[in-house]
Design a protein around this motif. Sequence first.
Motif, PDB file in Angstrom:
ATOM      1  N   ARG A 143      17.121  26.621   6.393  1.00 41.70           N
ATOM      2  CA  ARG A 143      17.630  25.936   7.723  1.00 41.70           C
ATOM      3  C   ARG A 143      16.728  25.156   8.649  1.00 41.70           C
ATOM      4  O   ARG A 143      17.033  24.007   9.201  1.00 41.70           O
ATOM      5  CB  ARG A 143      18.822  27.113   8.250  1.00 41.70           C
ATOM      6  CG  ARG A 143      19.828  26.187   9.363  1.00 41.70           C
ATOM      7  CD  ARG A 143      20.917  27.417   9.560  1.00 41.70           C
ATOM      8  NE  ARG A 143      21.760  27.683   8.816  1.00 41.70           N
ATOM      9  CZ  ARG A 143      22.140  28.312   7.832  1.00 41.70           C
ATOM     10  NH1 ARG A 143      21.177  29.241   7.555  1.00 41.70           N
ATOM     11  NH2 ARG A 143      23.249  28.350   7.112  1.00 41.70           N
ATOM     12  N   PRO A 144      15.723  26.034   9.083  1.00 43.29           N
ATOM     13  CA  PRO A 144      14.734  25.231  10.001  1.00 43.29           C
ATOM     14  C   PRO A 144      14.281  23.872   9.354  1.00 43.29           C
ATOM     15  O   PRO A 144      14.107  23.046  10.044  1.00 43.29           O
ATOM     16  CB  PRO A 144      13.732  26.316  10.081  1.00 43.29           C
ATOM     17  CG  PRO A 144      14.423  27.747   9.926  1.00 43.29           C
ATOM     18  CD  PRO A 144      15.401  27.333   8.871  1.00 43.29           C
ATOM     19  N   ARG A 146      15.893  22.313   7.005  1.00 44.97           N
ATOM     20  CA  ARG A 146      16.845  21.000   6.520  1.00 44.97           C
ATOM     21  C   ARG A 146      17.407  20.571   8.341  1.00 44.97           C
ATOM     22  O   ARG A 146      17.936  19.405   8.123  1.00 44.97           O
ATOM     23  CB  ARG A 146      18.215  21.839   6.033  1.00 44.97           C
ATOM     24  CG  ARG A 146      18.380  21.728   4.764  1.00 44.97           C
ATOM     25  CD  ARG A 146      19.512  22.638   4.152  1.00 44.97           C
ATOM     26  NE  ARG A 146      20.789  21.763   3.932  1.00 44.97           N
ATOM     27  CZ  ARG A 146      21.767  22.153   3.139  1.00 44.97           C
ATOM     28  NH1 ARG A 146      21.372  23.342   2.464  1.00 44.97           N
ATOM     29  NH2 ARG A 146      22.890  21.437   3.114  1.00 44.97           N
ATOM     30  N   GLU A 147      17.295  21.511   9.063  1.00 42.60           N
ATOM     31  CA  GLU A 147      17.927  21.046  10.569  1.00 42.60           C
ATOM     32  C   GLU A 147      16.921  21.066  11.454  1.00 42.60           C
ATOM     33  O   GLU A 147      16.871  19.991  12.505  1.00 42.60           O
ATOM     34  CB  GLU A 147      19.062  21.911  10.738  1.00 42.60           C
ATOM     35  CG  GLU A 147      20.229  21.783   9.653  1.00 42.60           C
ATOM     36  CD  GLU A 147      21.413  22.550  10.039  1.00 42.60           C
ATOM     37  OE1 GLU A 147      21.418  22.982  11.242  1.00 42.60           O
ATOM     38  OE2 GLU A 147      22.244  23.036   9.031  1.00 42.60           O
ATOM     39  N   SER A 148      16.213  22.117  11.925  1.00 45.58           N
ATOM     40  CA  SER A 148      15.346  22.211  13.039  1.00 45.58           C
ATOM     41  C   SER A 148      14.331  21.123  13.086  1.00 45.58           C
ATOM     42  O   SER A 148      14.107  20.415  14.111  1.00 45.58           O
ATOM     43  CB  SER A 148      14.992  23.521  13.260  1.00 45.58           C
ATOM     44  OG  SER A 148      15.996  24.614  13.033  1.00 45.58           O
ATOM     45  N   LEU A 149      13.723  20.940  11.891  1.00 46.45           N
ATOM     46  CA  LEU A 149      12.565  20.060  11.852  1.00 46.45           C
ATOM     47  C   LEU A 149      12.940  18.486  11.597  1.00 46.45           C
ATOM     48  O   LEU A 149      12.178  17.881  10.892  1.00 46.45           O
ATOM     49  CB  LEU A 149      11.478  20.580  10.967  1.00 46.45           C
ATOM     50  CG  LEU A 149      10.846  21.552  11.527  1.00 46.45           C
ATOM     51  CD1 LEU A 149       9.828  22.805  10.693  1.00 46.45           C
ATOM     52  CD2 LEU A 149       9.725  21.211  12.713  1.00 46.45           C
ATOM     53  N   VAL A 150      14.390  18.397  11.393  1.00 47.93           N
ATOM     54  CA  VAL A 150      14.806  17.039  10.801  1.00 47.93           C
ATOM     55  C   VAL A 150      14.283  15.963  11.486  1.00 47.93           C
ATOM     56  O   VAL A 150      14.417  15.052  11.080  1.00 47.93           O
ATOM     57  CB  VAL A 150      16.268  17.107  10.369  1.00 47.93           C
ATOM     58  CG1 VAL A 150      17.102  17.260  11.723  1.00 47.93           C
ATOM     59  CG2 VAL A 150      16.825  16.233   9.160  1.00 47.93           C
ATOM     60  N   GLY A 151      13.972  16.159  12.832  1.00 45.95           N
ATOM     61  CA  GLY A 151      13.655  15.040  13.610  1.00 45.95           C
ATOM     62  C   GLY A 151      12.121  14.807  13.862  1.00 45.95           C
ATOM     63  O   GLY A 151      11.558  14.220  14.635  1.00 45.95           O
ATOM     64  N   ASP A 152      11.385  15.843  12.990  1.00 42.73           N
ATOM     65  CA  ASP A 152       9.918  15.686  12.900  1.00 42.73           C
ATOM     66  C   ASP A 152       9.507  15.108  11.382  1.00 42.73           C
ATOM     67  O   ASP A 152      10.234  14.746  10.674  1.00 42.73           O
ATOM     68  CB  ASP A 152       9.427  17.010  13.059  1.00 42.73           C
ATOM     69  CG  ASP A 152       8.046  17.124  13.628  1.00 42.73           C
ATOM     70  OD1 ASP A 152       7.124  16.301  13.475  1.00 42.73           O
ATOM     71  OD2 ASP A 152       7.662  18.053  14.566  1.00 42.73           O
ATOM     72  N   ALA A 153       8.334  15.163  11.466  1.00 44.84           N
ATOM     73  CA  ALA A 153       7.773  14.525  10.166  1.00 44.84           C
ATOM     74  C   ALA A 153       6.875  15.696   9.572  1.00 44.84           C
ATOM     75  O   ALA A 153       5.458  16.091  10.101  1.00 44.84           O
ATOM     76  CB  ALA A 153       6.699  13.394  10.235  1.00 44.84           C
ATOM     77  N   HIS A 218      12.232  15.208   2.115  1.00 47.04           N
ATOM     78  CA  HIS A 218      13.508  14.405   2.067  1.00 47.04           C
ATOM     79  C   HIS A 218      13.389  13.647   0.648  1.00 47.04           C
ATOM     80  O   HIS A 218      13.620  12.768   0.457  1.00 47.04           O
ATOM     81  CB  HIS A 218      13.392  13.706   3.074  1.00 47.04           C
ATOM     82  CG  HIS A 218      13.592  14.195   4.539  1.00 47.04           C
ATOM     83  ND1 HIS A 218      14.820  14.769   4.987  1.00 47.04           N
ATOM     84  CD2 HIS A 218      12.786  14.735   5.255  1.00 47.04           C
ATOM     85  CE1 HIS A 218      14.750  15.345   6.102  1.00 47.04           C
ATOM     86  NE2 HIS A 218      13.501  15.331   6.628  1.00 47.04           N
ATOM     87  N   SER A 292       3.511  20.032  11.165  1.00 41.78           N
ATOM     88  CA  SER A 292       4.316  18.898  11.061  1.00 41.78           C
ATOM     89  C   SER A 292       3.503  18.003  12.489  1.00 41.78           C
ATOM     90  O   SER A 292       2.989  18.577  13.233  1.00 41.78           O
ATOM     91  CB  SER A 292       5.779  18.955  11.672  1.00 41.78           C
ATOM     92  OG  SER A 292       5.887  19.507  12.745  1.00 41.78           O
ATOM     93  N   ASN A 294       4.721  16.638  15.056  1.00 40.96           N
ATOM     94  CA  ASN A 294       5.170  16.690  16.414  1.00 40.96           C
ATOM     95  C   ASN A 294       5.180  18.160  16.744  1.00 40.96           C
ATOM     96  O   ASN A 294       4.677  18.680  17.900  1.00 40.96           O
ATOM     97  CB  ASN A 294       6.274  16.119  16.833  1.00 40.96           C
ATOM     98  CG  ASN A 294       6.222  14.478  16.714  1.00 40.96           C
ATOM     99  OD1 ASN A 294       5.432  13.764  17.569  1.00 40.96           O
ATOM    100  ND2 ASN A 294       7.249  13.960  15.722  1.00 40.96           N
ATOM    101  N   ALA A 295       5.827  18.944  15.978  1.00 34.65           N
ATOM    102  CA  ALA A 295       5.764  20.478  16.515  1.00 34.65           C
ATOM    103  C   ALA A 295       4.457  21.071  16.181  1.00 34.65           C
ATOM    104  O   ALA A 295       4.222  22.139  16.788  1.00 34.65           O
ATOM    105  CB  ALA A 295       6.812  21.139  15.444  1.00 34.65           C
ATOM    106  N   SER A 335      19.276  15.729   2.091  1.00 33.14           N
ATOM    107  CA  SER A 335      18.648  14.427   2.580  1.00 33.14           C
ATOM    108  C   SER A 335      17.490  13.954   1.577  1.00 33.14           C
ATOM    109  O   SER A 335      16.196  14.943   1.541  1.00 33.14           O
ATOM    110  CB  SER A 335      18.197  14.627   3.807  1.00 33.14           C
ATOM    111  OG  SER A 335      17.190  13.653   4.363  1.00 33.14           O
TER     112      SER A 335
END
Lengths: 432, 432
Positions: A143-144, A146-153, A218, A292, A294-295, A335
Amino acid sequence: MMTLGDAPVRVALLGCGVVGSQVARILLEQADDLRARVGRPLELVGIGVRRTTDRPGIDPALFTTDVPSLVAREDVDLVIELIGGINPARELLLAAIQGGKSVVTANKALLAQHGAEIYDAAAAADVDVYYEAAVAGAIPIIRPLRESLVGDAVTAVKGIVNGTTNYILDQMHTHKVSFSDALADAQRLGYAEADPTADIEGHDAAAKAAILASLAFHTRVTLDDVACEGISSVTADDVRAAESLRCVIKLLAQCSVSPDGTVAVGVHPTMVPLEHPLAGIRGAYNAVFIESVNAGRLMFMGPGAGGSPTASAVLGDVVTAARNRVRGVAGHGESAYSTPGITDPSSVVSAYYVAMTVRDEPGVLSRVADAMARRGVSIAAVRQEQTSGGSGARLGITTHRAPDGNVRAVVDELLGGGDVLGDVRVLRVEGA
Amino acid sequence: MMTLGDAPVRVALLGCGVVGSQVARILLEQADDLRARVGRPLELVGIGVRRTTDRPGIDPALFTTDVPSLVAREDVDLVIELIGGINPARELLLAAIQGGKSVVTANKALLAQHGAEIYDAAAAADVDVYYEAAVAGAIPIIRPLRESLVGDAVTAVKGIVNGTTNYILDQMHTHKVSFSDALADAQRLGYAEADPTADIEGHDAAAKAAILASLAFHTRVTLDDVACEGISSVTADDVRAAESLRCVIKLLAQCSVSPDGTVAVGVHPTMVPLEHPLAGIRGAYNAVFIESVNAGRLMFMGPGAGGSPTASAVLGDVVTAARNRVRGVAGHGESAYSTPGITDPSSVVSAYYVAMTVRDEPGVLSRVADAMARRGVSIAAVRQEQTSGGSGARLGITTHRAPDGNVRAVVDELLGGGDVLGDVRVLRVEGA
């Protein structure tokens, strides 16, 4: 997908072993909390098993050996698959999905080989496929990603995702025992199976690496894409060498973006510096380290196996899938829009530890160093010692990051010359 | 909630400081990936700021100081609130929600005080409120608690959730400096603000504790429910005492189920044994440790602050909210069905370290031990040393777990007698 009105969400459980029996227990014992969290009761309507036997606390009428009929029942909304293996799990999951049921599974082998088929079927049927328990047991990692890091690379994922091998390697470091003694100990304590092949040869970790790489990048990575090296060849000498370098050996499932943009995916016993957060993961614990853009660097750790922890992950997925069903929607599917391709194994870049027994004569070290330099393999550190027999010297070289193929070519060249007496060992070294 | 057809998901950003400017950068730089992951373009339509200034790489036409009008725009689907503080953030978020927009926020202070109002408004309007960035920066912790562990029963959450205080305590341990010197150092390096009150007095961590407790126990906990003790009173003596007990002092935001079923929530400087995973969290890193009935012990670690890491968490929420919007649904809202109540502070159970300077005479230790025994406070370990002045002895006692009120009563009784010369110090001790 149909909504349910006020009806319960009806659950069929396939498999009632170590994990399945805990899932059934929690569904029954925590029914009130689960109902409050879903907004409807979760009703366990049947348990598919190979042989019906008594399980304390579970109504015997729930058990059936006719698993296809259980999956086909019109009143089942959600199927939990805990049978494992490819067949009949694959047919049963596909039948459930085609019948409009959401599915929750812990089956890493199936997803690593037939994930695309299952995700595509779920997208076509507008149902959920959740599989948090397939990787690293209770640790929320699917889930992290699929979702939490989905706006990061995400650039790399490095995991200790097999508790059996981590236990064995931990024992080899702590008690200075051989691989075979540590394995026998793990089998006696129930940490390793009677046939330990899937664990010790890295196949279990490779399936998880394929799943993690697919999510992180992805894309779609299958078991065949994963370079796989187990721990059965790890020796007490390797352990001593690692310790002299202030490292511990861990079986790492890794995936990362290579310099050419392709994705490298592999499972390898790796020297991990003591300062690295993964070095401190002991015994049968699991951990996943993520880098990643950004994180930055994240790590998740927890119990990687066991009935109750794995059941916790299954139940989290069950509640999420049931909530979706109550709202009449499926969650966002896999994704997999990206097609970076898999890095050629010889191009995978890593730091290496290369050890070999060489003739104890002037000029040998110079020729070894020259062979490396000609292949662009830069030396970070060298250590040479007399062998105990006295017939040669043991040379241990740590390299800077270099392509795997270049390091292999150096080793091949040295083995073909007259300086190396044998016993060549190549291990990856993780950055600090 | 309305679906969008093929239109982009239109995003308004409120605030363009350290985090906001990184969110804008990622929205623009990673637009292709974000579009592929959402299934529609994410279009940044406006940035609300207090004063318009040039930001390199961002179209100046996007900026507006008329923030209420930006939030009210009919074509905005999603509002990202990164202003912080209670007002005007609260009014802006409520206006966005009432206007049918989903919201993403990093505003822990607002959620800890007015969370219920905001979640209720979102449920009524059928829109999403996501806030992964409000606790522990880039570390996925909200989503694991909301979803991954939703089928389990969490019993305790213990977090290092404030990087400033962790940096200061780390400096005090590593360099044996005083609190004020470590704070000055942190301010010089930008780890602490000019007015550090919210960090060092624990208010920031307390807001996060309220949010974590609400999620972990499916209830509503506000800032007023959190017992809060900062680190400004931590001395070099405390650090030395911790080290003699093989511990480090960490500011822990804790919530746990008390023996009577109520929930204890607090922020306290705490002695953490070196073997505990939280002891190894250095510098400005954050970590959250979770205990649950089925999953066991989990830990999540990573960067707890900073523009890019926090922006990563914001973007994960933005993609999730945008995916929901594309499918025309809101995600499952806050689960707050449970009303366990808050544990009376005097009933909160912990192990304690109690140090005091006592008269160096026969019978003192016996009387101190007797005072503890009469209050049911059991002694785990005692250490007594001459003070350097020679006028008394320094007594350090570690207790087994006991109610806070009993320990305080013992201290009051001792202070009222003639044996204690002063300098009494009470610190919590975390279990190994």
